[in-house]
Design a protein around this motif. Structure first.
Motif, PDB file in Angstrom:
ATOM      1  N   SER A  32       5.924   2.784  -0.053  1.00 55.15           N
ATOM      2  CA  SER A  32       5.266   1.592  -0.416  1.00 55.15           C
ATOM      3  C   SER A  32       5.527   0.561   0.691  1.00 55.15           C
ATOM      4  CB  SER A  32       6.011   0.821  -1.454  1.00 55.15           C
ATOM      5  OG  SER A  32       5.458  -0.440  -1.857  1.00 55.15           O
ATOM      6  N   VAL A  33       4.519   0.253   1.497  1.00 57.65           N
ATOM      7  CA  VAL A  33       4.587  -0.387   2.679  1.00 57.65           C
ATOM      8  C   VAL A  33       3.793  -2.066   2.424  1.00 57.65           C
ATOM      9  CG1 VAL A  33       5.036   1.451   4.488  1.00 57.65           C
ATOM     10  CG2 VAL A  33       2.656   0.355   3.976  1.00 57.65           C
ATOM     11  N   ASP A  34       4.287  -2.957   3.262  1.00 59.34           N
ATOM     12  CA  ASP A  34       4.082  -4.316   3.214  1.00 59.34           C
ATOM     13  C   ASP A  34       2.749  -4.196   4.160  1.00 59.34           C
ATOM     14  OD1 ASP A  34       5.202  -7.486   2.639  1.00 59.34           O
ATOM     15  OD2 ASP A  34       3.691  -7.178   4.395  1.00 59.34           O
ATOM     16  N   LEU A  66       0.916  -1.143  -0.040  1.00 59.22           N
ATOM     17  CA  LEU A  66       0.039   0.036   0.057  1.00 59.22           C
ATOM     18  C   LEU A  66       0.909   1.448  -0.006  1.00 59.22           C
ATOM     19  CD1 LEU A  66      -1.573  -1.439   3.416  1.00 59.22           C
ATOM     20  CD2 LEU A  66      -3.118  -0.938   1.341  1.00 59.22           C
ATOM     21  N   ALA A  67       0.327   2.332  -0.594  1.00 60.84           N
ATOM     22  CA  ALA A  67       1.026   3.629  -0.385  1.00 60.84           C
ATOM     23  C   ALA A  67       0.667   4.307   0.928  1.00 60.84           C
ATOM     24  CB  ALA A  67       0.631   4.494  -1.562  1.00 60.84           C
ATOM     25  N   LEU A  68       1.643   4.489   1.465  1.00 65.79           N
ATOM     26  CA  LEU A  68       1.503   5.226   3.011  1.00 65.79           C
ATOM     27  C   LEU A  68       1.931   6.715   2.767  1.00 65.79           C
ATOM     28  CD1 LEU A  68       1.065   5.181   6.174  1.00 65.79           C
ATOM     29  CD2 LEU A  68       3.450   4.957   6.251  1.00 65.79           C
ATOM     30  N   SER A  69       0.930   7.661   3.055  1.00 62.14           N
ATOM     31  CA  SER A  69       1.360   9.020   3.079  1.00 62.14           C
ATOM     32  C   SER A  69       1.212   9.815   4.364  1.00 62.14           C
ATOM     33  CB  SER A  69       0.818   9.512   1.782  1.00 62.14           C
ATOM     34  OG  SER A  69      -0.788   9.441   1.616  1.00 62.14           O
ATOM     35  N   HIS A  70       1.241  11.039   4.332  1.00 61.13           N
ATOM     36  CA  HIS A  70       1.577  12.199   5.214  1.00 61.13           C
ATOM     37  C   HIS A  70       0.095  11.743   6.441  1.00 61.13           C
ATOM     38  CE1 HIS A  70       2.430  15.628   7.624  1.00 61.13           C
ATOM     39  NE2 HIS A  70       0.986  16.018   7.639  1.00 61.13           N
ATOM     40  N   ARG A  71      -0.802  11.564   5.984  1.00 60.07           N
ATOM     41  CA  ARG A  71      -1.871  11.355   6.967  1.00 60.07           C
ATOM     42  C   ARG A  71      -1.523  10.056   7.923  1.00 60.07           C
ATOM     43  NH1 ARG A  71      -6.461  15.292   5.255  1.00 60.07           N
ATOM     44  NH2 ARG A  71      -5.579  15.737   3.131  1.00 60.07           N
ATOM     45  N   GLY A  72      -1.397   9.151   7.156  1.00 57.80           N
ATOM     46  CA  GLY A  72      -1.300   7.736   7.868  1.00 57.80           C
ATOM     47  C   GLY A  72       0.020   7.857   8.672  1.00 57.80           C
ATOM     48  N   ARG A  73       1.100   8.522   8.390  1.00 61.70           N
ATOM     49  CA  ARG A  73       2.457   8.771   9.033  1.00 61.70           C
ATOM     50  C   ARG A  73       2.073   9.552  10.235  1.00 61.70           C
ATOM     51  NH1 ARG A  73       7.475   9.765   5.269  1.00 61.70           N
ATOM     52  NH2 ARG A  73       8.504  10.340   7.294  1.00 61.70           N
ATOM     53  N   GLN A  74       1.251  10.770  10.131  1.00 62.12           N
ATOM     54  CA  GLN A  74       0.958  11.468  11.276  1.00 62.12           C
ATOM     55  C   GLN A  74       0.474  10.502  12.536  1.00 62.12           C
ATOM     56  OE1 GLN A  74       3.389  13.956  10.698  1.00 62.12           O
ATOM     57  NE2 GLN A  74       1.766  15.070  12.151  1.00 62.12           N
ATOM     58  N   VAL A  99       8.528   3.594   8.570  1.00 63.41           N
ATOM     59  CA  VAL A  99       8.987   4.347   7.629  1.00 63.41           C
ATOM     60  C   VAL A  99      10.215   3.536   7.127  1.00 63.41           C
ATOM     61  CG1 VAL A  99      10.134   6.258   6.771  1.00 63.41           C
ATOM     62  CG2 VAL A  99       8.011   6.535   7.966  1.00 63.41           C
ATOM     63  N   SER A 100      11.172   2.992   8.148  1.00 63.35           N
ATOM     64  CA  SER A 100      12.489   2.399   7.726  1.00 63.35           C
ATOM     65  C   SER A 100      12.001   1.198   7.097  1.00 63.35           C
ATOM     66  CB  SER A 100      13.137   2.189   9.147  1.00 63.35           C
ATOM     67  OG  SER A 100      12.328   1.269   9.911  1.00 63.35           O
ATOM     68  N   GLN A 101      10.738   0.444   7.385  1.00 64.22           N
ATOM     69  CA  GLN A 101      10.640  -0.724   6.474  1.00 64.22           C
ATOM     70  C   GLN A 101       9.765  -0.657   5.368  1.00 64.22           C
ATOM     71  OE1 GLN A 101       8.341  -2.683   9.618  1.00 64.22           O
ATOM     72  NE2 GLN A 101      10.011  -2.751  10.807  1.00 64.22           N
ATOM     73  N   GLY A 102       9.644   0.668   4.781  1.00 63.62           N
ATOM     74  CA  GLY A 102       8.959   1.150   3.599  1.00 63.62           C
ATOM     75  C   GLY A 102       9.987   1.599   2.362  1.00 63.62           C
ATOM     76  N   ILE A 103       9.506   1.519   1.323  1.00 61.43           N
ATOM     77  CA  ILE A 103      10.316   1.905   0.170  1.00 61.43           C
ATOM     78  C   ILE A 103       9.897   3.502  -0.324  1.00 61.43           C
ATOM     79  CG2 ILE A 103      11.305   1.488  -2.025  1.00 61.43           C
ATOM     80  CD1 ILE A 103      10.905  -1.490  -1.331  1.00 61.43           C
ATOM     81  N   PRO A 104      10.747   4.338  -0.327  1.00 65.55           N
ATOM     82  CA  PRO A 104      10.272   5.830  -0.727  1.00 65.55           C
ATOM     83  C   PRO A 104       9.848   5.620  -2.079  1.00 65.55           C
ATOM     84  CG  PRO A 104      12.212   5.813   0.679  1.00 65.55           C
ATOM     85  CD  PRO A 104      11.971   4.393   0.239  1.00 65.55           C
ATOM     86  N   MET A 105       8.947   6.269  -2.578  1.00 63.16           N
ATOM     87  CA  MET A 105       8.593   6.551  -3.974  1.00 63.16           C
ATOM     88  C   MET A 105       8.389   7.984  -4.232  1.00 63.16           C
ATOM     89  SD  MET A 105       5.528   3.587  -4.733  1.00 63.16           S
ATOM     90  CE  MET A 105       4.559   3.981  -3.412  1.00 63.16           C
ATOM     91  N   ASN A 106       9.385   8.453  -4.648  1.00 64.18           N
ATOM     92  CA  ASN A 106       9.766  10.044  -4.975  1.00 64.18           C
ATOM     93  C   ASN A 106       8.894  10.223  -6.249  1.00 64.18           C
ATOM     94  OD1 ASN A 106      11.888  10.718  -2.948  1.00 64.18           O
ATOM     95  ND2 ASN A 106      12.587   8.725  -4.176  1.00 64.18           N
TER      96      ASN A 106
END
Ligand code: FAD
Ligand code: EGU
Length: 470
Positions: free
Chosen positions: A110-112, A58-66, A78-85
């Motif tokens: 991108s997170v599992d 899934l794509a994790l973005s700002h709201r989920g991170r907050q 975040v350390s277990q995800g892959i950044p998509m710039n």
């Protein structure tokens, strides 16, 4: 309830559903000191050999991170995800074009799904005031008494009660069934004609088959494919297409023909044999959009996440919105001193418009992409949006930026977007007017040889005939 210490005992909160939103919610309630119990149908996925379920990443973005940040989980996830710039747009000819999401250092992740779910369950368990119960399927509950009945795999039943029931049991929520029986409960659900199918793109020589730090997109109007990277150097490709098209393809050779037409560059990357097999592993999966209101019953029960608002995945916001639900509920608990009889109606009041807005946006984007978004149009539109933003950074903020990289309330992002569209259209009108005026000025300064513009009478008649008959 007062303890002998004079301190009120914390109330008991039962979270139904130990998926992404349920597990995160358990952390939120536990952190506030409530006595939390989670009940989940499935076995403990941390012990399971195969985890079945929807989408792999899934794509994790700002709201989920907050939301993750509020329970101290952001850095770990975040350390277990892959950044998509950037997105990487694949054209039918195989050409790839990168379009950044934002400034340098702005990215989505991108997170599992299974890993995120496991981490959240493990985090919830670190609170001594939290208990997780797996293999408990909610059968029914009473909106009058709050009594819940759970079914166990051995056929037995268990009765549970709580001060607050939090329904996080997904799009087909059993908790929501009692809402549907009540007067003045609004509900709508729509299945879209498209289904989705996940295909795995393996590593090539131990490396990612495509550039990893991108969200890969193959926009082909009715057909679309998206690929997100995984830590094991695979990509999960998600193919979106109408169910009747899925049904037309019945043999391995037809799969290859179809990919040859729409996604030729993906064939060698997935592999001909793997593609022929993968495609028939599972049928196309349905996508549903669900809106309802209110989100609560009295001071007893509230629904969050997909149970309250399933959205189609065309904005990458379903989980992010569900995670933001947890933040918003916490804010309302703070404002109203954890008085459930005031908190629940206030939560519905503030949250319904935003969840409805993201449901509408996701559906709008689905219709828009299906109707006329091919790779050229996608690249063009994103460049126009980004250009206008660079020219007028305060006035024009692309909609996806507000949705993905800010906590602007979803309904305000929509209002603002409508306003911006108006400004842009006026701007275009001005430029058009400017062009006409500028053009007239040039004509006056350099009068053309108008004899070339005069149409001979017989030709003119032809033109008029054409005009009249069409
Ligand atoms: P769920 O994940 O469905 O969890 C519900 C849980 O409740 C499950 O564990 C289930 O077993 C349990 N349960 C159900 N019934 C009962 C019962 N009766 N008793 C007890 N337990 C029960 N979102 C994003 O933010 N970004 C993305 O990139 C993205 N991509 C997506 C791609 C696809 C193809 C799809 C379909 C969705 C995508 N989403 C994405 C949306 C995201 O998957 C959901 O919004 C998210 O999973 C919702 O979490 P949830 O906890 O509310 O529900
Ligand atoms: C769909 C399925 C590109 C994961 C919407 C963009 C999605 C995701 C976009 C899936 C698209 C579409 C946005 C993000 C994201 C884009 C976004 C869609 C993640 C408007 C695992 N969408 N998705 N928009 O802008 O804001 O790149 O399955 F193709 S992430 Cl449909 Cl930002």
């Amino acid at each position: 309830m007062e303890e002998s210490t004079g301190r009120p005992t914390k109330k008991k909160v039962v979270v139904v559903g130990g998926g992404l939103v349920g597990a995160l919610n358990a952390c939120f309630f536990a952190k506030r000191g409530f006595n939390v119990e989670v009940f989940e149908t499935r076995e403990d996925i941390r012990q399971a050999k195969v985890v079945k379920g929807r989408s792999i990443n899934l794509a994790l973005s700002h709201r989920g991170r907050q939301a993750l940040k509020q329970v101290g989980m952001e850095d770990k996830i975040v350390s277990q995800g892959i950044p998509m710039n950037s997105r990487m747009i694949h054209s039918p000819s195989g050409k790839q074009s990168a379009i950044p999401y934002g400034k340098k250092g702005q990215f989505i992740l991108s997170v599992d799904r299974a890993n995120l779910n496991k981490e959240l369950l493990t985090e919830a368990e670190t609170y001594p005031n939290t208990k997780l119960n797996f293999d408990h399927k909610l059968q029914d509950w009473s909106a009058e008494t709050g009594q819940m009945t759970f079914a166990r795999p051995d056929g037995s039943e268990k009765q549970i009660n709580a001060d607050l029931i939090v329904g996080c049991d997904g799009a087909f929520s059993a908790i929501r069934k009692q809402f549907l029986r009540r007067s003045r409960f609004n509900y709508s659900q729509t299945y879209i004609p498209h289904g989705y199918m996940e295909l795995t793109m393996p590593p090539i020589n131990g490396e990612f088959a495509m550039k990893p730090n991108y969200l890969h997109i193959w926009p082909r109007n009715t057909f679309m494919m998206i690929a997100l990277p995984n830590l094991d150097k695979t990509f999960t490709c998600t193919l979106f297409m109408p169910f009747d098209e899925f049904e037309k393809i019945t043999t391995g050779d037809e799969v290859i023909d179809f990919f040859q037409t729409y996604f030729p560059d993906a064939i060698p990357l997935i592999g001909v044999d793997a593609l022929k097999e993968d495609y028939f592993r599972l049928p196309g999966q349905a996508m549903v959009s669900i809106k309802c209101s209110p989100y609560h019953i009295g001071d007893k029960c509230v629904i969050m996440g997909d149970a309250a608002h399933a959205v189609v995945p065309f904005y990458g916001q379903g989980m992010n919105a569900g995670f933001e639900d947890c933040i918003v509920f916490g804010e309302v608990l703070d404002q109203l001193n954890e008085d459930f009889s005031a908190v629940l109606p206030e939560y519905s009041r503030v949250r319904v418009p935003d969840d409805h807005a993201i449901a509408d946006l996701a559906m709008y984007n689905y219709i828009e992409m299906r109707a006329h978004v091919n790779s050229k149009w996608f690249i063009f539109r994103k460049h126009v949006d980004n250009l206008l933003h660079v020219l007028m950074p305060k006035t024009i903020i692309p909609l996806y930026t507000m949705v993905t990289f800010t906590r602007t309330r979803y309904h305000e992002a929509v209002d603002r977007w409508h306003w911006q569209e108006k400004v842009i259209n006026r701007g275009l009108l001005f430029s058009a007017t400017g062009a006409v005026l500028g053009g007239s000025y040039l004509l006056i300064k350099n009068p053309p040889d108008i004899s070339k513009l005069i149409i001979p009478a017989e030709k003119m008649r032809d033109r008029l005939v054409v005009l009249w008959t069409h």
